[in-house]
Write a protein that holds these residues in place. Structure first.
Motif, short mmCIF file in Angstrom:
data_model
loop_
_atom_site.label_atom_id
_atom_site.label_comp_id
_atom_site.label_asym_id
_atom_site.label_seq_id
_atom_site.Cartn_x
_atom_site.Cartn_y
_atom_site.Cartn_z
N ARG A 3 0.84 -1.21 0.00
CA ARG A 3 0.00 0.00 0.00
C ARG A 3 0.86 1.25 0.00
O ARG A 3 1.73 1.42 0.86
CB ARG A 3 -0.90 0.01 1.24
CG ARG A 3 -1.77 1.25 1.36
CD ARG A 3 -2.94 1.19 0.39
NE ARG A 3 -3.84 2.32 0.56
CZ ARG A 3 -3.96 3.34 -0.31
NH1 ARG A 3 -3.23 3.36 -1.41
NH2 ARG A 3 -4.82 4.31 -0.09
N PHE A 4 0.69 2.09 -1.02
CA PHE A 4 1.31 3.41 -1.09
C PHE A 4 0.26 4.45 -0.76
O PHE A 4 -0.82 4.48 -1.39
CB PHE A 4 1.86 3.70 -2.49
CG PHE A 4 3.14 2.99 -2.82
CD1 PHE A 4 4.36 3.64 -2.70
CD2 PHE A 4 3.13 1.68 -3.27
CE1 PHE A 4 5.54 3.00 -3.01
CE2 PHE A 4 4.30 1.02 -3.59
CZ PHE A 4 5.50 1.68 -3.46
N GLU A 5 0.56 5.30 0.22
CA GLU A 5 -0.38 6.35 0.63
C GLU A 5 0.29 7.71 0.50
O GLU A 5 1.10 8.11 1.32
CB GLU A 5 -0.83 6.12 2.07
CG GLU A 5 -1.53 4.78 2.29
CD GLU A 5 -1.89 4.55 3.76
OE1 GLU A 5 -2.80 5.26 4.26
OE2 GLU A 5 -1.25 3.70 4.40
N ASN A 6 -0.02 8.40 -0.61
CA ASN A 6 0.48 9.76 -0.88
C ASN A 6 1.99 9.86 -0.63
O ASN A 6 2.47 10.72 0.11
CB ASN A 6 -0.26 10.78 -0.01
CG ASN A 6 -1.75 10.83 -0.33
OD1 ASN A 6 -2.13 10.85 -1.49
ND2 ASN A 6 -2.58 10.81 0.70
N VAL A 7 2.73 9.00 -1.29
CA VAL A 7 4.17 8.89 -1.06
C VAL A 7 4.94 9.84 -1.98
O VAL A 7 4.69 9.90 -3.19
CB VAL A 7 4.63 7.43 -1.29
CG1 VAL A 7 6.16 7.34 -1.23
CG2 VAL A 7 3.99 6.52 -0.25
N SER A 8 5.88 10.55 -1.38
CA SER A 8 6.84 11.37 -2.12
C SER A 8 8.22 11.08 -1.57
O SER A 8 8.38 10.88 -0.35
CB SER A 8 6.52 12.87 -1.98
OG SER A 8 5.25 13.18 -2.52
N VAL A 9 9.21 11.05 -2.45
CA VAL A 9 10.59 10.80 -2.04
C VAL A 9 11.47 11.89 -2.64
O VAL A 9 11.44 12.13 -3.85
CB VAL A 9 11.09 9.42 -2.52
CG1 VAL A 9 12.56 9.23 -2.14
CG2 VAL A 9 10.23 8.31 -1.91
N THR A 10 12.24 12.54 -1.78
CA THR A 10 13.19 13.56 -2.23
C THR A 10 14.58 13.17 -1.74
O THR A 10 14.79 12.99 -0.53
CB THR A 10 12.82 14.95 -1.67
OG1 THR A 10 11.47 15.26 -2.04
CG2 THR A 10 13.76 16.01 -2.23
N TYR A 11 15.51 13.01 -2.66
CA TYR A 11 16.87 12.62 -2.29
C TYR A 11 17.66 13.83 -1.82
O TYR A 11 17.37 14.98 -2.20
CB TYR A 11 17.57 11.95 -3.47
CG TYR A 11 16.98 10.61 -3.83
CD1 TYR A 11 17.05 9.54 -2.94
CD2 TYR A 11 16.34 10.40 -5.04
CE1 TYR A 11 16.50 8.31 -3.25
CE2 TYR A 11 15.79 9.18 -5.37
CZ TYR A 11 15.87 8.13 -4.48
OH TYR A 11 15.32 6.92 -4.78
N ASP A 12 18.66 13.57 -0.99
CA ASP A 12 19.48 14.64 -0.45
C ASP A 12 20.14 15.43 -1.59
O ASP A 12 20.71 14.86 -2.52
CB ASP A 12 20.57 14.06 0.45
CG ASP A 12 19.99 13.38 1.69
OD1 ASP A 12 18.85 13.71 2.06
OD2 ASP A 12 20.68 12.51 2.27
N GLY A 13 20.03 16.75 -1.52
CA GLY A 13 20.64 17.61 -2.53
C GLY A 13 19.78 17.82 -3.75
O GLY A 13 20.14 18.64 -4.62
N ALA A 14 18.66 17.13 -3.87
CA ALA A 14 17.79 17.28 -5.04
C ALA A 14 16.82 18.44 -4.81
O ALA A 14 16.37 18.68 -3.69
CB ALA A 14 17.02 16.00 -5.31
#
Length: 569
Positions: A3-14
């Motif tokens: 289950r994905f619930e409103n997932v966001s991923v931001t990498y360091d420095g991006a």
């Protein structure tokens, strides 16, 4: 199950998230396929399921990902290992032991399974994936495709509830890919295993999927639906769907069988039309007798114009770019090649095809001097590769290996380019100009490890092309490339062939061979078993025929672009 619930991923420095607003569920016992152009975050989504994102990669994960009720933010990868089995794009990074059988057993040992259970599951997996003959082989001696099957087997033996697979068929020959996908389908249907898979070669996998998740490149929310629903709107789609769109078929076919049922009228329209092709082997101005030539795609003008600092390869003489005579190569206890004969002329593009372990990469290694012939001879531009000085050899032949990172050792793109200019004796800025064309928008300070698989391939290609070698060798050049990136690669390689460069590529991508190769050479157990014009070889082969050929047989069409040109003329 996932289950994905409103997932966001931001990498360091991006500055921007790698993925955002991901919200969907993968039910238990379904195979869900992630699709989308390169760079849309498919690998990030897969990593979030196994816990590698963010525990291993770093960065910030917002929202919630749960697998079998476990929150991946609070459970590290080792705490999910009994539930999730993961195979990434680079199988070498997964291996812990030295031999095939030990690698298949390692995951079960880590979970503390009983020895008799481990033995039974190892035997079952060896049979399922056709690895029994390789059980005692050192992993380092296997081909890339064989290693990929071992990596898949190593996550199957613990019987996880969830399998996460990133391009699982990218290094597999067509027959091996079908075997692996059939195994996955059996696990889904019979055992209720949940599979989440990302794959660029949709022609192989889309008809196996229960549902498809499209990650758009525009930052829009993912599109979730059945394979026909998503393929109707997706910017990436296999040739059979492209042909269906061109012909106006509804519903769009996903399989060769469905397409053939709809193709009767199209075959009638094409019955009296011969495929047209403006491409001829370099230096040949006579009408081509090949009954199934391919249409020409104009080469990028900038790429053709840029040859100002080096003399184009001399194609006025009949000297071959490469000549292999009675070649045999022994590697450890394996006879990798035996009695191979091959001649490649300037301006010719040759596709090496065959099963995993057939000897394709070994033949490329012999052409670039990385292995010494046990018997026979290899000559490239008049030189013997394994005896030539590196500075001389780099002016004659260049190899882009199966793992482009093997060529990339500097910390930045700028440093890679500077080293390439020095090694090739080229003018300062030559490599950077190539990178700017192949990878627009990639900065000088970018670390090669931060590039995608396709971007690393483009950088490695630029490094090799800086020396302008008359003979260019590529080993599985479409791994990690989406359809748009593959089309750009095809245009570049056609431009090089038009300039007189000879190109030899080892590939399992039958669609690539159909698009670009003048000849196809098929290897089996280290021997050449077929060598001829592309149409003659692939049309007669159930394994190596492209989708369009299978749909429109007995007519001898290879690509959708051929059909499109014929219908518009």
């Amino acid at each position: 199950m996932i289950r994905f619930e409103n997932v966001s991923v931001t990498y360091d420095g991006a500055y921007e998230p790698a993925v955002q607003d991901i919200d969907f569920t993968v039910p238990e016992g379904e195979l869900t396929l992630l699709v989308g152009p390169s760079g849309t975050g498919k690998s990030t989504v897969l990593g979030a399921v196994s816990g590698l994102v963010p525990h291993f990669t770093g960065g910030t994960l917002r929202g919630r990902v749960t697998v079998a009720g476990r929150d991946t933010r609070t459970h590290k990868p080792r705490e999910l290992a009994d539930v999730v089995g993961t195979v990434g794009q680079d199988p070498l990074s997964h291996f812990v032991t030295d031999t095939v059988e030990d690698e298949l057993a390692y995951g079960m040992e880590s979970l503390g399974l009983a020895p008799d259970v481990m033995r039974r599951r190892v035997e079952e997996t060896l049979d399922l994936l056709g690895l029994n003959e390789l059980r005692d082989r050192p992993i380092a001696t296997l081909s890339g495709g064989q290693q990929q099957r071992v990596a898949i087997g190593s996550v199957l033996t613990p019987h996880p509830k969830v399998l996460v697979l990133d391009e699982p068929t990218s290094a597999l020959d067509p027959a091996a890919a079908e075997e692996v996908l059939a195994v996955l389908q059996r696990l889904v249907h019979d055992l209720g295993t949940t599979v989440l898979m990302a794959e660029h070669r949709l022609e192989r996998v889309v008809h196996y999927a229960d549902r498809v998740v499209l990650l758009p490149s525009s930052g829009a929310r993912p599109v979730l639906g059945t394979p026909p629903e998503v393929m109707a709107v997706s910017p990436v789609y296999p040739p059979v769907v492209d042909l269906g769109r061109l012909a106006g078929w509804s519903p769009l076919p996903l399989t060769i069988r469905d397409a053939r049922r709809s193709a009767g009228e199209l075959r009638e329209r094409l019955a009296d039309i011969a495929p047209v092709n403006g491409r001829l082997p370099h230096g040949d101005t006579s009408p081509r007798k090949d009954p199934n030539p391919r249409p020409e795609v104009p080469a990028p003008r900038r790429f053709l114009r840029r040859r100002t600092t080096r003399t184009a390869p001399d194609t006025s003489t009949p000297h071959p770019a490469a000549a292999v005579t009675a070649l045999a190569v022994h590697r450890d206890r394996v006879e990798a090649l035996r009695h191979v004969e091959l001649t490649v002329t300037p301006g010719e593009t040759v596709a090496l095809m065959g099963r995993n372990g057939a000897g394709k990469s070994t033949l490329l290694a012999a052409l670039v001097g990385l292995v010494e012939p046990t018997r026979g001879s290899v000559r490239v531009g008049g030189a013997v590769p394994h005896r030539a000085a590196p500075r001389d050899l780099v002016q004659r032949v260049g190899l882009v290996p199966q793992e482009p990172r093997d060529l990339l050792y500097a910390d930045t793109v700028a440093a890679e380019c500077a080293a390439a200019d020095r090694d090739a004796g080229a003018a300062e800025g030559s490599c950077r100009a190539l990178v700017s064309e192949l990878l627009p928008g990639v900065g000088d300070d970018t670390h090669p490890r931060d590039l995608s698989e396709g971007q690393r391939l483009a950088l490695a290609l630029a490094v090799v092309l800086t020396a302008r070698p008359p003979l260019l060798l590529l080993d599985e050049p479409t791994r990690g490339l989406d359809y748009a990136a593959k089309a750009r690669l095809v245009s570049i390689l056609r431009a090089l062939a038009a300039e007189g460069h000879a190109i030899v590529l080892a590939t399992h991508d039958v669609e690539l061979a159909a698009e670009i190769a003048h000849r196809v050479v098929v290897l089996a157990d280290g021997e050449v078993v077929a060598d001829g014009p592309t149409a003659d070889v692939v049309v007669a082969s159930p394994s190596f025929a492209p989708q369009v050929t299978k749909v429109l047989a007995p007519q001898r069409w290879l690509t959708v672009s051929q059909v499109r040109e014929a219908l518009s003329s």
